[in-house]
Design a protein around this motif. Structure first.
Motif, PDB file in Angstrom:
ATOM      1  N   LYS A  43       0.811  -1.224   0.000  1.00 26.85           N
ATOM      2  CA  LYS A  43       0.000   0.000   0.000  1.00 26.85           C
ATOM      3  C   LYS A  43       0.845   1.276   0.000  1.00 26.85           C
ATOM      4  O   LYS A  43       0.407   2.303  -0.489  1.00 26.85           O
ATOM      5  CB  LYS A  43      -0.910   0.013   1.235  1.00 26.85           C
ATOM      6  N   ASP A  44       2.032   1.209   0.571  1.00 26.65           N
ATOM      7  CA  ASP A  44       2.889   2.386   0.738  1.00 26.65           C
ATOM      8  C   ASP A  44       3.786   2.555  -0.491  1.00 26.65           C
ATOM      9  O   ASP A  44       4.538   1.642  -0.851  1.00 26.65           O
ATOM     10  CB  ASP A  44       3.728   2.206   2.010  1.00 26.65           C
ATOM     11  N   ASP A  57       2.256  -3.372  10.320  1.00 23.55           N
ATOM     12  CA  ASP A  57       1.716  -3.835   9.041  1.00 23.55           C
ATOM     13  C   ASP A  57       2.797  -3.715   7.967  1.00 23.55           C
ATOM     14  O   ASP A  57       3.106  -2.607   7.508  1.00 23.55           O
ATOM     15  CB  ASP A  57       0.492  -2.997   8.662  1.00 23.55           C
ATOM     16  N   SER A  96       2.686  -4.485   4.930  1.00 24.57           N
ATOM     17  CA  SER A  96       2.184  -4.089   3.609  1.00 24.57           C
ATOM     18  C   SER A  96       1.913  -2.590   3.536  1.00 24.57           C
ATOM     19  O   SER A  96       1.606  -2.069   2.479  1.00 24.57           O
ATOM     20  CB  SER A  96       0.916  -4.870   3.260  1.00 24.57           C
ATOM     21  N   ASP A  97       2.052  -1.899   4.647  1.00 23.29           N
ATOM     22  CA  ASP A  97       1.764  -0.461   4.699  1.00 23.29           C
ATOM     23  C   ASP A  97       2.887   0.293   5.410  1.00 23.29           C
ATOM     24  O   ASP A  97       2.674   0.999   6.390  1.00 23.29           O
ATOM     25  CB  ASP A  97       0.422  -0.226   5.410  1.00 23.29           C
TER      26      ASP A  97
END
Length: 173
Positions: free
Chosen positions: A80-81, A126, A128-129
């Motif tokens: 996501k980031d 997280d 993924s972020d």
């Protein structure tokens, strides 16, 4: 103030830097072999250290406490980031293994949610972020190490961490 000064030398810049530098290969902590992107399976958690660091070295404990990495391969679509994606290689991301709360080593990974958990005080990040904190007392995201691949196909660091590793509360203020 004078009493505190008598406790020993000030750390100066030593806590801001690790052994990671541009071109330093990522070595699997279990096998002591350099890592290639294909060595990191989707959903698995791998621990790495800088090439050249040996357990027999006198400074091993001090240096590994700052340089230990978690390596995870995520599907690029799950990241996501934007910066995290740019700093990864084909979905392989590298984050400090040292919790930003009190410096415990993180070792628990939940592959469905991409969350890692610190066993000491349950801070949850997280991956993924941007490894942001989603639960617990940690105050900062885990530092990410920018990685790439060298001419022989091995994962390598593209520099040192940009922020201090671990709690580093006296350096962030």
């Amino acid at each position: 103030l004078f009493l505190l000064r008598d406790l020993g030398p000030l750390p100066k810049e030593t806590l801001r830097h690790t052994l990671w530098a541009k071109g330093k290969r990522l070595v699997n902590m279990n096998t002591n072999q350099p890592l290639r992107p294909e060595d990191v399976a989707v959903g698995s958690l791998t621990f790495a250290m800088p090439d050249g660091l040996k357990e027999t070295d006198e400074e091993f404990q001090t240096e590994i406490a700052k340089a230990a990495l978690m390596i995870v391969r995520l599907q690029p679509d799950n990241i996501k980031d934007k910066r995290e994606l740019e700093w990864s290689h084909e979905g392989v991301v590298a984050y400090s293994k040292i919790c930003t709360h009190v410096g415990c080593p993180i070792s628990l990974y939940e592959q469905q949610t991409h969350h890692v958990l610190c066993p000491c005080h349950q801070s949850t990040f997280d991956l993924s972020d941007g490894a942001r904190v989603i639960f617990g007392p940690a105050g900062h995201a885990l530092p990410q190490l920018r990685i790439g691949v060298d001419s022989e196909g091995y994962l390598q660091a593209l520099g040192d961490f940009e922020e201090p590793v671990g709690p580093a509360f006296w350096e962030r203020g």
